[in-house]
Design a protein around this motif. Sequence first.
Motif, PDB file in Angstrom:
ATOM      1  N   LEU A  12       0.829  -1.196   0.000  1.00 14.29           N
ATOM      2  CA  LEU A  12       0.000   0.000   0.000  1.00 14.29           C
ATOM      3  C   LEU A  12       0.866   1.249   0.000  1.00 14.29           C
ATOM      4  O   LEU A  12       1.889   1.290   0.675  1.00 14.29           O
ATOM      5  CB  LEU A  12      -0.912   0.008   1.232  1.00 14.29           C
ATOM      6  N   PRO A  13       0.467   2.285  -0.717  1.00 11.78           N
ATOM      7  CA  PRO A  13       1.256   3.515  -0.707  1.00 11.78           C
ATOM      8  C   PRO A  13       1.082   4.237   0.627  1.00 11.78           C
ATOM      9  O   PRO A  13      -0.018   4.613   1.011  1.00 11.78           O
ATOM     10  CB  PRO A  13       0.661   4.328  -1.859  1.00 11.78           C
ATOM     11  N   VAL A  14       2.171   4.389   1.338  1.00  5.08           N
ATOM     12  CA  VAL A  14       2.131   5.025   2.649  1.00  5.08           C
ATOM     13  C   VAL A  14       2.656   6.446   2.517  1.00  5.08           C
ATOM     14  O   VAL A  14       3.687   6.681   1.897  1.00  5.08           O
ATOM     15  CB  VAL A  14       2.974   4.228   3.662  1.00  5.08           C
ATOM     16  N   ASN A  15       1.933   7.376   3.111  1.00  3.90           N
ATOM     17  CA  ASN A  15       2.317   8.779   3.115  1.00  3.90           C
ATOM     18  C   ASN A  15       3.398   8.981   4.183  1.00  3.90           C
ATOM     19  O   ASN A  15       3.108   9.245   5.336  1.00  3.90           O
ATOM     20  CB  ASN A  15       1.085   9.637   3.401  1.00  3.90           C
ATOM     21  N   ARG A  16       4.662   8.828   3.783  1.00  2.00           N
ATOM     22  CA  ARG A  16       5.775   8.906   4.736  1.00  2.00           C
ATOM     23  C   ARG A  16       5.957  10.314   5.302  1.00  2.00           C
ATOM     24  O   ARG A  16       6.439  10.467   6.414  1.00  2.00           O
ATOM     25  CB  ARG A  16       7.057   8.421   4.086  1.00  2.00           C
ATOM     26  N   VAL A  17       5.558  11.313   4.554  1.00  2.00           N
ATOM     27  CA  VAL A  17       5.649  12.692   5.048  1.00  2.00           C
ATOM     28  C   VAL A  17       4.716  12.865   6.245  1.00  2.00           C
ATOM     29  O   VAL A  17       5.075  13.490   7.242  1.00  2.00           O
ATOM     30  CB  VAL A  17       5.293  13.696   3.919  1.00  2.00           C
ATOM     31  N   PHE A  18       3.522  12.283   6.164  1.00  2.00           N
ATOM     32  CA  PHE A  18       2.569  12.356   7.267  1.00  2.00           C
ATOM     33  C   PHE A  18       3.084  11.622   8.498  1.00  2.00           C
ATOM     34  O   PHE A  18       2.900  12.079   9.625  1.00  2.00           O
ATOM     35  CB  PHE A  18       1.216  11.781   6.832  1.00  2.00           C
ATOM     36  N   LEU A  19       3.734  10.480   8.300  1.00  6.10           N
ATOM     37  CA  LEU A  19       4.266   9.710   9.429  1.00  6.10           C
ATOM     38  C   LEU A  19       5.251  10.520  10.267  1.00  6.10           C
ATOM     39  O   LEU A  19       5.252  10.427  11.481  1.00  6.10           O
ATOM     40  CB  LEU A  19       4.982   8.465   8.911  1.00  6.10           C
ATOM     41  N   LYS A  20       6.070  11.326   9.605  1.00  4.57           N
ATOM     42  CA  LYS A  20       7.121  12.080  10.287  1.00  4.57           C
ATOM     43  C   LYS A  20       6.692  13.490  10.667  1.00  4.57           C
ATOM     44  O   LYS A  20       7.449  14.212  11.300  1.00  4.57           O
ATOM     45  CB  LYS A  20       8.355  12.161   9.396  1.00  4.57           C
ATOM     46  N   SER A  21       5.486  13.870  10.301  1.00  7.32           N
ATOM     47  CA  SER A  21       5.041  15.241  10.556  1.00  7.32           C
ATOM     48  C   SER A  21       4.562  15.419  11.998  1.00  7.32           C
ATOM     49  O   SER A  21       4.315  14.453  12.721  1.00  7.32           O
ATOM     50  CB  SER A  21       3.908  15.616   9.593  1.00  7.32           C
ATOM     51  N   PHE A  22       4.405  16.660  12.386  1.00  7.68           N
ATOM     52  CA  PHE A  22       3.924  17.009  13.722  1.00  7.68           C
ATOM     53  C   PHE A  22       2.534  16.429  13.965  1.00  7.68           C
ATOM     54  O   PHE A  22       2.279  15.818  15.003  1.00  7.68           O
ATOM     55  CB  PHE A  22       3.920  18.538  13.866  1.00  7.68           C
ATOM     56  N   ILE A  23       1.647  16.585  12.999  1.00  6.05           N
ATOM     57  CA  ILE A  23       0.272  16.103  13.160  1.00  6.05           C
ATOM     58  C   ILE A  23       0.228  14.567  13.155  1.00  6.05           C
ATOM     59  O   ILE A  23      -0.587  13.959  13.859  1.00  6.05           O
ATOM     60  CB  ILE A  23      -0.678  16.711  12.087  1.00  6.05           C
ATOM     61  N   GLY A  24       1.110  13.922  12.413  1.00  6.28           N
ATOM     62  CA  GLY A  24       1.166  12.463  12.404  1.00  6.28           C
ATOM     63  C   GLY A  24       1.587  11.902  13.748  1.00  6.28           C
ATOM     64  O   GLY A  24       1.023  10.928  14.245  1.00  6.28           O
ATOM     65  N   ILE A  25       2.585  12.547  14.361  1.00  8.62           N
ATOM     66  CA  ILE A  25       3.042  12.125  15.681  1.00  8.62           C
ATOM     67  C   ILE A  25       1.956  12.397  16.727  1.00  8.62           C
ATOM     68  O   ILE A  25       1.718  11.574  17.617  1.00  8.62           O
ATOM     69  CB  ILE A  25       4.369  12.825  16.029  1.00  8.62           C
ATOM     70  N   LEU A  26       1.281  13.556  16.608  1.00  8.63           N
ATOM     71  CA  LEU A  26       0.177  13.854  17.530  1.00  8.63           C
ATOM     72  C   LEU A  26      -0.951  12.836  17.406  1.00  8.63           C
ATOM     73  O   LEU A  26      -1.533  12.431  18.408  1.00  8.63           O
ATOM     74  CB  LEU A  26      -0.372  15.253  17.270  1.00  8.63           C
ATOM     75  N   ARG A  27      -1.269  12.426  16.168  1.00 10.25           N
ATOM     76  CA  ARG A  27      -2.319  11.429  15.962  1.00 10.25           C
ATOM     77  C   ARG A  27      -1.960  10.112  16.645  1.00 10.25           C
ATOM     78  O   ARG A  27      -2.809   9.481  17.273  1.00 10.25           O
ATOM     79  CB  ARG A  27      -2.560  11.186  14.473  1.00 10.25           C
ATOM     80  N   LEU A  28      -0.703   9.698  16.522  1.00 10.56           N
ATOM     81  CA  LEU A  28      -0.284   8.468  17.197  1.00 10.56           C
ATOM     82  C   LEU A  28      -0.401   8.604  18.705  1.00 10.56           C
ATOM     83  O   LEU A  28      -0.846   7.670  19.392  1.00 10.56           O
ATOM     84  CB  LEU A  28       1.155   8.119  16.815  1.00 10.56           C
ATOM     85  N   LEU A  29      -0.018   9.756  19.237  1.00 12.67           N
ATOM     86  CA  LEU A  29      -0.167  10.015  20.674  1.00 12.67           C
ATOM     87  C   LEU A  29      -1.628   9.974  21.096  1.00 12.67           C
ATOM     88  O   LEU A  29      -1.961   9.418  22.146  1.00 12.67           O
ATOM     89  CB  LEU A  29       0.420  11.389  21.010  1.00 12.67           C
ATOM     90  N   GLN A  30      -2.508  10.564  20.292  1.00 14.62           N
ATOM     91  CA  GLN A  30      -3.939  10.569  20.601  1.00 14.62           C
ATOM     92  C   GLN A  30      -4.492   9.147  20.616  1.00 14.62           C
ATOM     93  O   GLN A  30      -5.285   8.795  21.494  1.00 14.62           O
ATOM     94  CB  GLN A  30      -4.697  11.417  19.584  1.00 14.62           C
ATOM     95  N   ILE A  31      -4.076   8.336  19.663  1.00 13.66           N
ATOM     96  CA  ILE A  31      -4.537   6.949  19.605  1.00 13.66           C
ATOM     97  C   ILE A  31      -4.042   6.179  20.822  1.00 13.66           C
ATOM     98  O   ILE A  31      -4.799   5.452  21.474  1.00 13.66           O
ATOM     99  CB  ILE A  31      -4.084   6.289  18.285  1.00 13.66           C
ATOM    100  N   LEU A  32      -2.777   6.350  21.159  1.00 12.66           N
ATOM    101  CA  LEU A  32      -2.200   5.649  22.298  1.00 12.66           C
ATOM    102  C   LEU A  32      -2.836   6.086  23.620  1.00 12.66           C
ATOM    103  O   LEU A  32      -3.263   5.248  24.422  1.00 12.66           O
ATOM    104  CB  LEU A  32      -0.691   5.881  22.341  1.00 12.66           C
ATOM    105  N   LEU A  33      -2.924   7.391  23.846  1.00 14.72           N
ATOM    106  CA  LEU A  33      -3.499   7.901  25.097  1.00 14.72           C
ATOM    107  C   LEU A  33      -4.983   7.565  25.221  1.00 14.72           C
ATOM    108  O   LEU A  33      -5.463   7.230  26.305  1.00 14.72           O
ATOM    109  CB  LEU A  33      -3.289   9.410  25.206  1.00 14.72           C
ATOM    110  N   GLY A  34      -5.720   7.642  24.111  1.00 17.33           N
ATOM    111  CA  GLY A  34      -7.144   7.283  24.124  1.00 17.33           C
ATOM    112  C   GLY A  34      -7.355   5.820  24.459  1.00 17.33           C
ATOM    113  O   GLY A  34      -8.258   5.467  25.223  1.00 17.33           O
TER     114      GLY A  34
END
Length: 168
Positions: A12-34
């Motif tokens: 699958l084509p993965v958006n690597r820019v999103f993975l390393k971006s500020f919002i991508g890291i925040l999304r992972l934090l939100q998923i983990l904390l939630g």
Amino acid sequence: MPPEQQRQRSSLPVNRVFLKSFIGILRLLQILLGAVLWATIAANKYEGSVHFVLFVSVFFWLLTLALYVLTLLDKQDLVPLLGGDRWLLSNTVHDLLAAVLYFAALGIMIYKTRKNSFCNLEQYRHHCLYKAYLSAAVFSGLCAATYLLSGIYGSCRKCRGEQTLVAT
């Protein structure tokens, strides 16, 4: 078909820019904390207004997971009415609404923690939800902060006239 071409086709084509971006890291934090928040609540007996906290945490955990996967796979154009050019606005509204509801959940958990503070003594031998409510209050506060931060980030990008969630 050559194996290299077959391998490229199946991945699958993965958006690597999103993975390393500020919002991508925040999304992972939100998923983990939630996930930690709703697991903390669901692992203990709960009653009354804590049902609202559990609803908020599970609902926004699922919604954030869907937004993360759609953005990661760069498939936001497939979402009717909310995708495409409106994706940044949709994410910003989601984040600000989540922040407001998580702050309400934080208030509920603080109230419940204070209400059960009597059993925070070493000599108290009965089952007590004080520690579970206290940790749920901490995690709901952290969730509210991460959603507020990503909502402010999205609002700033929208005010600058940008249409995408991450700079490409």
